[in-house]
Design a protein around this motif. Structure first.
Motif, mmCIF file in Angstrom:
data_model
loop_
_atom_site.group_PDB
_atom_site.id
_atom_site.type_symbol
_atom_site.label_atom_id
_atom_site.label_comp_id
_atom_site.label_asym_id
_atom_site.label_seq_id
_atom_site.Cartn_x
_atom_site.Cartn_y
_atom_site.Cartn_z
ATOM 1 N N ALA A 34 4.961 -1.228 5.317
ATOM 2 C CA ALA A 34 3.377 -1.283 5.722
ATOM 3 C C ALA A 34 3.014 0.409 6.038
ATOM 4 O O ALA A 34 3.523 1.190 6.860
ATOM 5 N N LEU A 35 2.132 0.627 5.287
ATOM 6 C CA LEU A 35 1.472 1.862 5.259
ATOM 7 C C LEU A 35 0.218 1.789 6.256
ATOM 8 O O LEU A 35 -0.742 1.139 5.877
ATOM 9 N N LEU A 36 0.617 2.353 7.381
ATOM 10 C CA LEU A 36 -0.503 2.157 8.314
ATOM 11 C C LEU A 36 -1.258 3.562 8.817
ATOM 12 O O LEU A 36 -0.571 4.591 8.680
ATOM 13 N N VAL A 92 -2.665 -5.409 -6.043
ATOM 14 C CA VAL A 92 -3.353 -6.577 -5.351
ATOM 15 C C VAL A 92 -4.335 -5.803 -4.562
ATOM 16 O O VAL A 92 -4.297 -5.269 -3.379
ATOM 17 N N PRO A 93 -5.612 -5.802 -5.168
ATOM 18 C CA PRO A 93 -6.878 -4.988 -4.220
ATOM 19 C C PRO A 93 -7.246 -6.131 -3.241
ATOM 20 O O PRO A 93 -6.726 -7.131 -2.976
ATOM 21 N N GLN A 94 -8.239 -5.445 -2.519
ATOM 22 C CA GLN A 94 -8.859 -6.119 -1.356
ATOM 23 C C GLN A 94 -9.317 -7.340 -1.538
ATOM 24 O O GLN A 94 -9.091 -8.504 -0.845
ATOM 25 N N LEU A 150 -0.047 -3.478 -2.358
ATOM 26 C CA LEU A 150 -1.226 -4.534 -1.695
ATOM 27 C C LEU A 150 -2.411 -3.474 -1.042
ATOM 28 O O LEU A 150 -1.871 -2.799 -0.093
ATOM 29 N N ASP A 151 -3.349 -3.538 -1.428
ATOM 30 C CA ASP A 151 -4.533 -2.604 -0.799
ATOM 31 C C ASP A 151 -5.408 -3.281 -0.074
ATOM 32 O O ASP A 151 -6.479 -4.138 -0.190
ATOM 33 N N VAL A 160 4.538 -2.058 -1.060
ATOM 34 C CA VAL A 160 3.961 -1.130 -0.159
ATOM 35 C C VAL A 160 2.600 -1.975 0.356
ATOM 36 O O VAL A 160 1.675 -2.004 -0.687
ATOM 37 N N LEU A 161 2.316 -2.062 1.262
ATOM 38 C CA LEU A 161 1.293 -2.803 2.031
ATOM 39 C C LEU A 161 0.388 -1.637 2.896
ATOM 40 O O LEU A 161 0.817 -1.283 3.890
ATOM 41 N N VAL A 162 -0.882 -1.537 2.276
ATOM 42 C CA VAL A 162 -1.759 -0.413 2.829
ATOM 43 C C VAL A 162 -2.672 -1.377 3.965
ATOM 44 O O VAL A 162 -3.479 -2.226 3.545
ATOM 45 N N THR A 163 -2.616 -0.707 5.038
ATOM 46 C CA THR A 163 -3.554 -1.470 6.035
ATOM 47 C C THR A 163 -3.969 -0.493 7.219
ATOM 48 O O THR A 163 -3.152 0.262 7.604
#
Length: 352
Positions: free
Chosen positions: A33-35, A84-86, A159-160, A190-193
């Motif tokens: 998770a990229l926070l 995977v976009p928003q 995942l954006d 990688v999950l961007v959040t």
């Protein structure tokens, strides 16, 4: 699936640095998770990894293959990255099945290669294959978007912020379905959040971007319990910060002498306590033997169902107010006298 290696990555726009020497490793099968707060550089890093933007400096390797660095820029379509976009970004004129196979070779598109398998993987019935995207809920559309990203067997899934547009209940359900699908596929992702609870609940590891710099990478528990800065402590969750004095593995503050989670330099510090560590007893209740407690008066209460946030004024220091978090069924009333104590160890930050 593969591993990801980033070394010294830099990116600027119009001379303004956005990423400052990012070093990051993501092992095979890990969900990272990229926070970070808005403007921290999360989306820029994602776009550079996907090949949508060219890095200024540094290298990117996926499964040992360099895709960026030393004047090298492999186009996004050759990086074998699932994206995977928003908003899911499904094609409204195509069926669910045709959306899933859209990026596959023509023969596989015609055969609707693995459609039933992928729908099952993301927790949707095979009968959904013939539906139009607009016949699905937002959470179902995001699952189809994940199935589409997994269809070509990518080396990495990005995942954006894929759950940001969903309501609270649907967000939780979709998170769990996506996490299960990624685990079943053995995916490196990688999950961007910017959602702290999302990062902590989904990530095997959490990497925190702050003003374009990667300031901490660790397990969710360490990120939450031992954040490296007081600013990160307040960002990652509610934090009570009090002045204190550290000596070896102990710290003394207005909540007594407490144990440090990690050694701090002796001297003046700011002590970080999480609100759920503050245990409350009513004035007529007996506290456990050996528990050092402090008298306080309830200033305000924010009831949230399963729990409540309680503002407390310490009687030993009239101007000090701390916030505790208690189970909903033990919610006190404003004006009530209580006693409090700290449960567990705490984190300290040196004061300049």
């Amino acid at each position: 699936m593969s591993e990801l290696r980033i070394c010294g990555l830099q990116k600027s726009f119009d001379g303004n640095p956005v990423l400052h020497g990012i070093d990051l490793s993501v092992e095979r099968g890990t969900l990272l998770a990229l926070l970070g707060p808005s403007g921290s550089g999360k989306t820029t890093l994602l776009r550079v990894l996907c090949g949508f933007e060219r890095a200024d400096r540094g290298t990117v390797e996926i499964d040992g293959r360099r895709v960026a660095g030393d004047a090298l820029h492999v186009p996004s379509e050759q990086r074998r990255i699932g994206y995977v976009p928003q908003e899911g970004a499904l094609f409204p004129h195509l069926s669910v099945a045709d959306n899933i196979v859209f990026g596959l070779p023509r023969a596989q598109r015609r055969a609707r290669h693995r459609v039933a398998e992928l729908l099952e993987l993301v927790g949707l019935p095979a009968s959904f294959a013939e539906r139009a995207p607009q016949q699905l809920s937002g959470g179902q559309q995001q699952r189809v978007a994940l199935a589409r990203a997994l269809a070509p067997s990518p080396t990495l899934v990005m995942l954006d912020e894929p759950f940001s547009s969903l309501d609270a209940a649907l967000r939780l359900e979709t998170r769990q379905a996506v996490a299960s699908a990624l685990a079943a596929a053995g995916a490196t992702a990688v999950l961007v959040t910017h959602d702290q609870s999302e990062a902590l609940s989904l990530g095997h590891e959490v990497a925190v971007l702050w003003h374009g710099k990667l300031i901490q990478t660790a397990t969710p528990e360490i990120i939450y319990r031992r954040p490296v800065t007081r600013e990160l402590a307040s960002f990652i969750g509610e934090a009570v910060l009090l002045q204190g004095v550290a000596a070896r593995d102990r710290v003394t503050c207005e909540l007594g002498e407490l144990t440090l989670a990690a050694p701090a330099k002796d001297g003046a510090v700011d002590v970080m306590v999480r609100p759920e560590q503050i245990r409350l007893w009513r004035a007529d209740e007996t506290t456990p033997d050996g528990t050092a407690s402090f008298d306080a008066i309830v200033q305000d209460v924010i009831f949230q169902g399963q729990d409540a946030a309680v503002g407390l004024q310490l009687q030993s220091a009239a101007r000090t107010v701390v916030r505790a978090r208690v189970p909903g069924y033990r919610t006190p009333q404003p004006g009530e006298r209580v006693r409090l104590a700290i449960d567990g160890d705490v984190t300290a930050y040196a004061r300049a």
